[in-house]
Design an enzyme around this catalytic site. Structure first.
Site, PDB file in Angstrom:
ATOM      1  N   ARG A 125       0.824  -1.236   0.000  1.00  0.00           N
ATOM      2  CA  ARG A 125       0.000   0.000   0.000  1.00  0.00           C
ATOM      3  C   ARG A 125       0.845   1.267   0.000  1.00  0.00           C
ATOM      4  NH1 ARG A 125      -3.851  -2.243   3.725  1.00  0.00           N
ATOM      5  NH2 ARG A 125      -5.478  -3.237   2.490  1.00  0.00           N
ATOM      6  N   LYS A 147       3.943  11.767 -11.540  1.00  0.00           N
ATOM      7  CA  LYS A 147       3.112  10.842 -12.332  1.00  0.00           C
ATOM      8  C   LYS A 147       3.867   9.537 -12.471  1.00  0.00           C
ATOM      9  CE  LYS A 147       0.324  13.848 -15.222  1.00  0.00           C
ATOM     10  NZ  LYS A 147       0.071  14.292 -16.603  1.00  0.00           N
ATOM     11  N   GLU A 189      11.348  16.467 -25.659  1.00  0.00           N
ATOM     12  CA  GLU A 189      10.625  17.041 -24.512  1.00  0.00           C
ATOM     13  C   GLU A 189      11.126  18.453 -24.200  1.00  0.00           C
ATOM     14  OE1 GLU A 189       7.961  16.117 -22.983  1.00  0.00           O
ATOM     15  OE2 GLU A 189       7.792  13.950 -23.174  1.00  0.00           O
ATOM     16  N   LYS A 231       8.514  23.097 -15.009  1.00  0.00           N
ATOM     17  CA  LYS A 231       7.594  22.019 -14.634  1.00  0.00           C
ATOM     18  C   LYS A 231       7.199  22.114 -13.165  1.00  0.00           C
ATOM     19  CE  LYS A 231       6.292  17.312 -15.024  1.00  0.00           C
ATOM     20  NZ  LYS A 231       6.423  16.030 -15.669  1.00  0.00           N
ATOM     21  N   GLU A 241      -3.597  17.656 -12.055  1.00  0.00           N
ATOM     22  CA  GLU A 241      -4.091  17.918 -13.405  1.00  0.00           C
ATOM     23  C   GLU A 241      -5.614  18.079 -13.439  1.00  0.00           C
ATOM     24  OE1 GLU A 241      -1.647  16.175 -16.685  1.00  0.00           O
ATOM     25  OE2 GLU A 241      -3.567  15.364 -17.306  1.00  0.00           O
ATOM     26  N   ARG A 246      -1.830  21.929 -15.760  1.00  0.00           N
ATOM     27  CA  ARG A 246      -0.789  20.907 -15.949  1.00  0.00           C
ATOM     28  C   ARG A 246      -0.902  20.237 -17.325  1.00  0.00           C
ATOM     29  NH1 ARG A 246       1.775  16.502 -11.755  1.00  0.00           N
ATOM     30  NH2 ARG A 246       3.046  15.453 -13.319  1.00  0.00           N
ATOM     31  N   ASN A 250       1.591  18.988 -22.196  1.00  0.00           N
ATOM     32  CA  ASN A 250       1.422  17.893 -23.149  1.00  0.00           C
ATOM     33  C   ASN A 250       1.403  18.324 -24.611  1.00  0.00           C
ATOM     34  OD1 ASN A 250       1.031  15.289 -21.554  1.00  0.00           O
ATOM     35  ND2 ASN A 250      -0.162  16.800 -20.430  1.00  0.00           N
ATOM     36  N   HIS A 253       1.686  15.708 -27.391  1.00  0.00           N
ATOM     37  CA  HIS A 253       1.560  14.380 -26.796  1.00  0.00           C
ATOM     38  C   HIS A 253       0.347  13.587 -27.284  1.00  0.00           C
ATOM     39  CE1 HIS A 253       4.836  15.690 -24.342  1.00  0.00           C
ATOM     40  NE2 HIS A 253       4.845  14.572 -23.636  1.00  0.00           N
ATOM     41  N   HIS A 257       1.330   9.910 -28.468  1.00  0.00           N
ATOM     42  CA  HIS A 257       0.885   8.641 -27.871  1.00  0.00           C
ATOM     43  C   HIS A 257       0.284   7.725 -28.941  1.00  0.00           C
ATOM     44  CE1 HIS A 257       0.611  10.498 -23.569  1.00  0.00           C
ATOM     45  NE2 HIS A 257       1.841  10.195 -23.915  1.00  0.00           N
ATOM     46  N   HIS A 269       9.631   7.841 -27.192  1.00  0.00           N
ATOM     47  CA  HIS A 269       8.613   8.818 -26.784  1.00  0.00           C
ATOM     48  C   HIS A 269       8.935  10.246 -27.237  1.00  0.00           C
ATOM     49  CE1 HIS A 269       5.526  10.817 -24.507  1.00  0.00           C
ATOM     50  NE2 HIS A 269       6.428  11.492 -23.816  1.00  0.00           N
TER      51      HIS A 269
HETATM   52  N1  GLY Z   1       4.571  14.805 -18.567  1.00  0.00           N
HETATM   53  C1  GLY Z   1       3.465  15.608 -18.247  1.00  0.00           C
HETATM   54  C2  GLY Z   1       3.185  15.720 -16.804  1.00  0.00           C
HETATM   55  O1  GLY Z   1       3.970  15.278 -15.985  1.00  0.00           O
HETATM   56  O2  GLY Z   1       2.173  16.257 -16.430  1.00  0.00           O
END
Ligand code: GLY
Length: 361
Positions: A125, A147, A189, A231, A241, A246, A250, A253, A257, A269
């Protein structure tokens, strides 16, 4: 080499520092020891990074503080961000007697960071987590902001969680051993930050193309620190997000994807992001958000950095829009894109007419 750059990520009780330095892997023991009591450190890495000795350097530094450290090395590549690898790791940690006072330390690129964070978020957990990103892509993006997750065969990063690390330690020297395609993937990126979020960074990048291509340590340290700062600011204001802020991280992106999935995850990527950013710019031209001059400037910039700009052969645009609707950023089945409105600025555009995409970009 010059001093460390410390970038704070301010999230109340989940706050942490990003430390950007050079030849500083050996300082991780001191960084981590501040979070005692720690029963053991589980170092997750991949076979390529392990061969370079980075995980060993991290393990040695942690062991010097008296914390037991062991290395778990898995196959390199996006295919490892799977439920099968996660299950093997959960079982291994259990067999090794890893308890809730352990810290999982990810040493590697985005796959190792995302997977390691997912294991840390779920095993027993939840155990604590620390990031040592060794690729440009992980240093400027995936190691920051919490993330974590794994892929499903038809949807990238579809299963996961938000788990902020205890800290992020970045050693810029590790970029010197990156294969060229991995380095370019990281640049994919980096351009995202410049083109869609920060005009000053874009200008800095444009005036330092040659040094970037030569992997100049001083320039890279400034770039990585700037990207982390941009960031960190966004994550501080919209950690989960939910406000639409946030999501602006992207750019390119939604396309990327879909291309990655269609390539069976063979397309890296950041290279997919590079192509996706050009598609987004072309879509923005079609919607009248930017003009052809903007698109040309971006194309020249990508090409000067050796980044791909054309969609891979065999991309089916109808399938692409179908995959985009299944992207986790999609809401109510609508097509959503972060599109540029000028250098250093962008907007989230909802409900784009699919025919604008299906006739090709
Ligand atoms: N890579 C986008 C984010 O971390 O929100």
């Amino acid at each position: 080499m010059s001093a460390l750059r410390i970038i704070p990520v301010s999230l109340g009780t989940r706050s942490y520092d990003i430390e950007v330095g050079s030849e500083n892997l050996k300082q991780i023991g001191t960084f981590l020891a501040a979070f005692q009591p720690i029963s053991s450190a589980v170092i997750l890495t991949d076979e390529n990074v392990n061969r370079l000795g980075y995980a060993h350097r991290v393990a040695e530094s942690i062991a010097e503080t008296g914390i037991d450290a062991s290395i778990f090395s898995i196959a390199a590549g996006e295919q490892s961000k799977s439920i099968e690898t996660a299950a093997t790791l959960w079982e291994t940690l259990l067999e090794e007697g890893i308890d809730r006072k352990a810290v999982l330390v990810s040493v590697g690129g985005g796959v190792i960071g995302d997977l390691g964070g997912f294991i840390a978020a779920t095993y027993a957990r939840g155990i604590r987590f620390f990031q040592v990103p060794t690729t440009l892509l992980a240093q400027v993006d995936s190691s920051v902001g919490g993330k974590v997750g794994i892929d499903l065969p038809k949807a990238k990063n579809m299963v996961g969680a938000f788990l902020q690390p205890l800290g992020v330690l970045i050693d810029i020297q590790t970029l010197q051993t990156l294969p060229d395609d991995q380095y370019r993937s990281g640049l994919g990126e980096v351009i995202k930050y410049g083109v869609s979020l920060d005009a000053e960074l874009f200008q800095f990048l444009e005036t330092n193309i040659e040094k970037i291509n030569l992997r100049d340590i001083v320039i890279l340290k400034r770039i990585v620190a700037d990207c982390c700062r941009i960031k960190a600011k966004i994550v501080t204001e919209d950690e989960f997000e939910t406000t639409g802020y946030r999501v602006l991280l992207n750019y390119g992106h939604t396309f990327a994807h879909a291309f990655e999935i269609q390539s069976g995850f063979k397309l890296l990527h950041g290279l997919a992001v590079s192509i996706g950013a050009i598609c987004a710019a072309r879509l923005a031209v079609r919607l009248g958000l930017v003009d052809e001059t903007f698109l040309q400037r971006q194309l020249d910039f990508h090409q000067a950095l050796g980044l791909p700009t054309e969609v891979p052969n065999g991309i089916d645009w109808h399938q692409t829009t179908g995959l985009m609707r299944r992207d986790k950023k999609s809401e109510f089945g609508k097509l959503r894109f972060v599109l540029p409105t000028g250098i250093g600025s962008c907007r989230l555009i909802d409900d784009v007419d699919p025919s604008l995409i299906e006739r090709g970009l």
